[in-house]
Design an enzyme around this catalytic site. Structure first.
Site, PDB file in Angstrom:
ATOM      1  N   ASP A 125     -11.045 -88.917  46.505  1.00 34.94           N
ATOM      2  CA  ASP A 125     -10.858 -90.285  46.045  1.00 34.94           C
ATOM      3  C   ASP A 125     -11.725 -91.257  46.842  1.00 34.94           C
ATOM      4  O   ASP A 125     -11.585 -91.379  48.056  1.00 34.94           O
ATOM      5  CB  ASP A 125      -9.372 -90.634  46.206  1.00 34.94           C
ATOM      6  CG  ASP A 125      -9.049 -91.995  45.646  1.00 34.94           C
ATOM      7  OD1 ASP A 125      -9.173 -92.147  44.420  1.00 34.94           O
ATOM      8  OD2 ASP A 125      -8.705 -92.900  46.422  1.00 34.94           O
ATOM      9  N   THR A 184     -13.422 -96.384  41.781  1.00 36.97           N
ATOM     10  CA  THR A 184     -13.969 -96.838  43.061  1.00 36.97           C
ATOM     11  C   THR A 184     -15.247 -96.101  43.449  1.00 36.97           C
ATOM     12  O   THR A 184     -16.161 -96.701  43.998  1.00 36.97           O
ATOM     13  CB  THR A 184     -12.960 -96.661  44.208  1.00 36.97           C
ATOM     14  OG1 THR A 184     -12.234 -95.455  43.995  1.00 36.97           O
ATOM     15  CG2 THR A 184     -12.017 -97.811  44.254  1.00 36.97           C
ATOM     16  N   THR A 185     -15.301 -94.807  43.160  1.00 37.49           N
ATOM     17  CA  THR A 185     -16.506 -94.067  43.507  1.00 37.49           C
ATOM     18  C   THR A 185     -17.679 -94.594  42.687  1.00 37.49           C
ATOM     19  O   THR A 185     -18.776 -94.839  43.222  1.00 37.49           O
ATOM     20  CB  THR A 185     -16.325 -92.560  43.232  1.00 37.49           C
ATOM     21  OG1 THR A 185     -15.085 -92.142  43.794  1.00 37.49           O
ATOM     22  CG2 THR A 185     -17.444 -91.755  43.843  1.00 37.49           C
ATOM     23  N   ASP A 196      -4.066 -92.424  40.079  1.00 36.95           N
ATOM     24  CA  ASP A 196      -5.265 -92.790  39.304  1.00 36.95           C
ATOM     25  C   ASP A 196      -4.996 -92.635  37.813  1.00 36.95           C
ATOM     26  O   ASP A 196      -5.416 -93.466  37.004  1.00 36.95           O
ATOM     27  CB  ASP A 196      -6.461 -91.899  39.678  1.00 36.95           C
ATOM     28  CG  ASP A 196      -7.195 -92.410  40.911  1.00 36.95           C
ATOM     29  OD1 ASP A 196      -6.796 -93.461  41.452  1.00 36.95           O
ATOM     30  OD2 ASP A 196      -8.171 -91.750  41.328  1.00 36.95           O
TER      31      ASP A 196
HETATM   32  P1  ADP Z   1     -14.140 -92.868  40.152  1.00 32.74           P
HETATM   33  O1  ADP Z   1     -13.611 -93.089  41.537  1.00 32.74           O
HETATM   34  O2  ADP Z   1     -15.323 -93.743  39.884  1.00 32.74           O
HETATM   35  O3  ADP Z   1     -13.106 -92.945  39.108  1.00 32.74           O
HETATM   36  P2  ADP Z   1     -14.245 -90.060  39.562  1.00 32.74           P
HETATM   37  O4  ADP Z   1     -14.537 -88.981  40.530  1.00 32.74           O
HETATM   38  O5  ADP Z   1     -12.848 -90.183  39.061  1.00 32.74           O
HETATM   39  O6  ADP Z   1     -14.739 -91.407  40.195  1.00 32.74           O
HETATM   40  O7  ADP Z   1     -15.218 -89.826  38.319  1.00 32.74           O
HETATM   41  C1  ADP Z   1     -15.191 -90.664  37.209  1.00 32.74           C
HETATM   42  C2  ADP Z   1     -16.268 -90.261  36.244  1.00 32.74           C
HETATM   43  O8  ADP Z   1     -16.088 -88.923  35.796  1.00 32.74           O
HETATM   44  C3  ADP Z   1     -16.238 -91.146  35.002  1.00 32.74           C
HETATM   45  O9  ADP Z   1     -17.559 -91.518  34.684  1.00 32.74           O
HETATM   46  C4  ADP Z   1     -15.652 -90.224  33.952  1.00 32.74           C
HETATM   47  O10 ADP Z   1     -16.059 -90.554  32.639  1.00 32.74           O
HETATM   48  C5  ADP Z   1     -16.206 -88.887  34.382  1.00 32.74           C
HETATM   49  N1  ADP Z   1     -15.471 -87.738  33.833  1.00 32.74           N
HETATM   50  C6  ADP Z   1     -14.142 -87.526  33.792  1.00 32.74           C
HETATM   51  N2  ADP Z   1     -13.849 -86.335  33.197  1.00 32.74           N
HETATM   52  C7  ADP Z   1     -15.030 -85.768  32.843  1.00 32.74           C
HETATM   53  C8  ADP Z   1     -15.417 -84.539  32.205  1.00 32.74           C
HETATM   54  N3  ADP Z   1     -14.515 -83.649  31.801  1.00 32.74           N
HETATM   55  N4  ADP Z   1     -16.737 -84.320  32.028  1.00 32.74           N
HETATM   56  C9  ADP Z   1     -17.640 -85.213  32.461  1.00 32.74           C
HETATM   57  N5  ADP Z   1     -17.353 -86.363  33.068  1.00 32.74           N
HETATM   58  C10 ADP Z   1     -16.062 -86.664  33.262  1.00 32.74           C
HETATM   59 MG    MG Z   2     -11.492 -91.716  38.813  1.00 32.33          MG
END
Ligand code: ADP
Ligand code: MG
Length: 523
Positions: free
Chosen positions: A71, A104-105, A391
């Site tokens: 996270d 956030t990432t 989340d």
């Molecule tokens: P954040 O802290 O920004 O939410 P995450 O590690 O949760 O970071 O990643 C979010 C990103 O991952 C978003 O762009 C989301 O659309 C993408 N994402 C989520 N599930 C999938 C998936 N199955 N395949 C590809 N991308 C995905």
């Molecule tokens: Mg996320």
């Protein structure tokens, strides 16, 4: 802050006079910018590999405490960041976490990339003011594009489950399957009509099969004042007190004019009678559980236990409001004045043992609060499970509140990037370069998702751009199954408010840093 304030005051007096001690350090102009940009980029780099479903975890170790997480907000919070510019990014990411909960990432990675682009622009003698203005234009174009890209159709429970799953993929969620967790998240949010503040997430280690439990009410881990009470109550009456049930200590002397030791005894007896009266009042009101933010002293707890009344002392301040809401109680400051309405209710109160400690469940069908209790994994994984589910809750709340969803997996960012390039053509002067730089920067999201999935990021971006000529495309899937396709078809959906928040936060942090050309630090 205070430094620039001091500077201003000195100027207001007429001529600028700087009186700085020997150990004041000062960096100006491009040196200052470069140092700040480098620090900001370093922060973004620190979280980049955690982005998306293929993101890796970080292990953070401080003072013997270990946190394992994927996270972004947690990583930035736990990292001991010293550089002020880096700290600004961590703060902006933190406020994204507080306000929206997810993304956030993405916000931190985008900030780093905007800074990197800004650095190139400064190298090419574009003035920071033009960059700031261009990024501002870019933000508006991005926000408008996100609105235009909101997917049509109802945001029904199916869509919400997909949103929850997209928010949780890539996090270690222990044993429960993503489908089970997503279903539980959607159920919890719908029970509170979309108000995320009314969902409490609680995780405990356990076997995978036990999965999840959603119930009206709350579970707490506070220790009992007296163990010799029932482990289960039905139809329980609950008193929530902001009043101690204890003898006043030092002020005995002030309340009574003591001239001989016999009177101390009288005073104590008087106090004891007062406490007995409180116990009687609680018994008369049919109370089964006493929950106090202050002390319930041993004598009182023992007397309550004789009447099968459970008591808890010194409940943490931040727990009190949620607890009171969960049982529908007023917070009582004077038992003598309490009326029946002030007491709360639980259909069932039960104590269960998890991870070597007791949890007390207060189940209440009419509660203003819903608890999402998840089991899975052990140790460090439990905390991460709790964050992942939180989340999921935040994402579903965002999507459920009428703001719509967009295609995730980098597709929305490609759409924004395309729009920025189109619009940039019509923008005059140097701002145009900054808007183009913005377009370049936001592509870092699909590029990073591709990279983390083990694809060649350059090839993937070429494929993505080509695919987007004919339709929507993102970088889908995990591991060797990663491919370029339409995320909406595969149920990878992000709430529009999360994406807007990422853009706003990143532009705010990047422009804040780009504007600085003078760092004065008093050691
Ligand atoms: P954040 O802290 O920004 O939410 P995450 O590690 O949760 O970071 O990643 C979010 C990103 O991952 C978003 O762009 C989301 O659309 C993408 N994402 C989520 N599930 C999938 C998936 N199955 N395949 C590809 N991308 C995905
Ligand atoms: Mg996320």
């Amino acid at each position: 802050m205070s430094q620039s304030g001091d500077r201003g005051r000195m100027r207001a007096g007429g001529q600028p006079v700087f009186v700085m001690s020997d150990d004041t350090e000062r960096t100006q102009g491009k040196d200052a910018q470069q140092a700040n940009v480098a620090a900001g980029k370093a922060v973004a780099e620190a979280v980049r590999t955690t982005l998306g479903p293929n993101g890796m975890d970080k292990m953070l170790v401080a003072d013997g405490d270990v946190v394992v997480t994927n996270d972004g907000a947690t990583i930035l919070e736990e990292m001991d960041i010293e550089h002020p510019a880096a700290d600004m990014i961590a703060e902006v990411a933190g406020s994204q976490d507080d306000e929206i909960g997810d993304g956030t990432t993405t916000a931190a990675v985008l900030t780093g990339e905007l800074l990197s682009e800004a650095e190139d622009l400064v190298e090419n003698d574009i003035h920071p003011t033009a960059i700031v203005e261009g990024f501002g234009r870019g933000r508006e174009i991005a926000l408008q594009t996100i609105d235009e890209e909101i997917l049509g159709g109802d945001v029904d429970d199916d869509v919400l489950r997909q949103v929850a799953e997209s928010a949780m993929t890539g996090k270690s969620t222990g044993g429960a399957t993503p489908e089970q967790l997503a279903a539980a998240v959607v159920e919890a949010v719908s029970l509170v009509d979309g108000d995320g503040d009314d969902v409490e997430v609680l995780a405990r280690s356990g076997r995978s099969s036990t999965a999840t439990d959603v119930f009206g009410g709350i579970a707490v881990d506070d220790e009992l004042e007296h163990e010799d009470v029932p482990r289960r109550y039905e139809d329980a009456t609950v008193a929530v007190l902001d009043q101690g049930l204890e003898q006043p200590e030092a002020n005995v002397e002030f309340e009574y004019d003591i001239t001989d030791t016999g009177q101390v005894g009288d005073a104590t007896a008087g106090e004891q009678a007062r406490l007995d009266r409180y116990v009687d009042l609680l018994v008369d009101h049919g109370v089964d559980v006493v929950y106090s933010s202050d002390e319930v002293e041993d004598y009182v707890a023992a007397r309550l236990a004789e009447h099968d009344i459970m008591s808890v002392s010194y409940v943490r301040d931040k727990e009190m409001p949620a607890f009171a809401r969960a049982v529908g109680a007023s917070r009582i400051t004077n038992i003598a004045e309490a009326t029946a309405d002030d007491f709360g209710h639980a259909d069932v109160v039960r104590r269960e043992r998890y991870d070597d400690e007791d949890l007390t469940f207060f189940e209440n069908e009419d509660a203003g609060l819903v608890t999402l209790f998840v089991r899975g994994g052990t140790g460090y994984v439990v905390d991460e499970l709790e964050r992942a589910v939180q989340d999921g809750v935040d994402a579903v709340v965002s999507a459920a509140n009428g703001d719509g969803v967009v295609a995730g997996a980098g597709a929305i960012e490609i759409a924004v990037s395309n729009a920025l390039r189109d619009e940039a053509a019509g923008i005059e002067g140097r701002q145009q370069l900054a808007v183009e730089a913005f377009a370049e920067a936001i592509e870092t999201i699909p590029r990073t998702l591709a990279q983390n999935a083990g694809m060649d990021p350059i090839d993937a971006l070429v494929d993505l751009r080509a695919a987007n000529e004919s339709g929507r495309s993102g970088v889908l899937g995990v591991g060797s199954g990663a491919r370029v396709t339409d995320p909406a078809d595969e149920g990878v959906l992000d709430p529009a408010p999360v994406k807007r928040g990422c853009v706003r936060a990143a532009v705010e942090a990047a422009t804040m840093i780009v504007r600085i050309d003078d760092v004065i630090s008093a050691n």
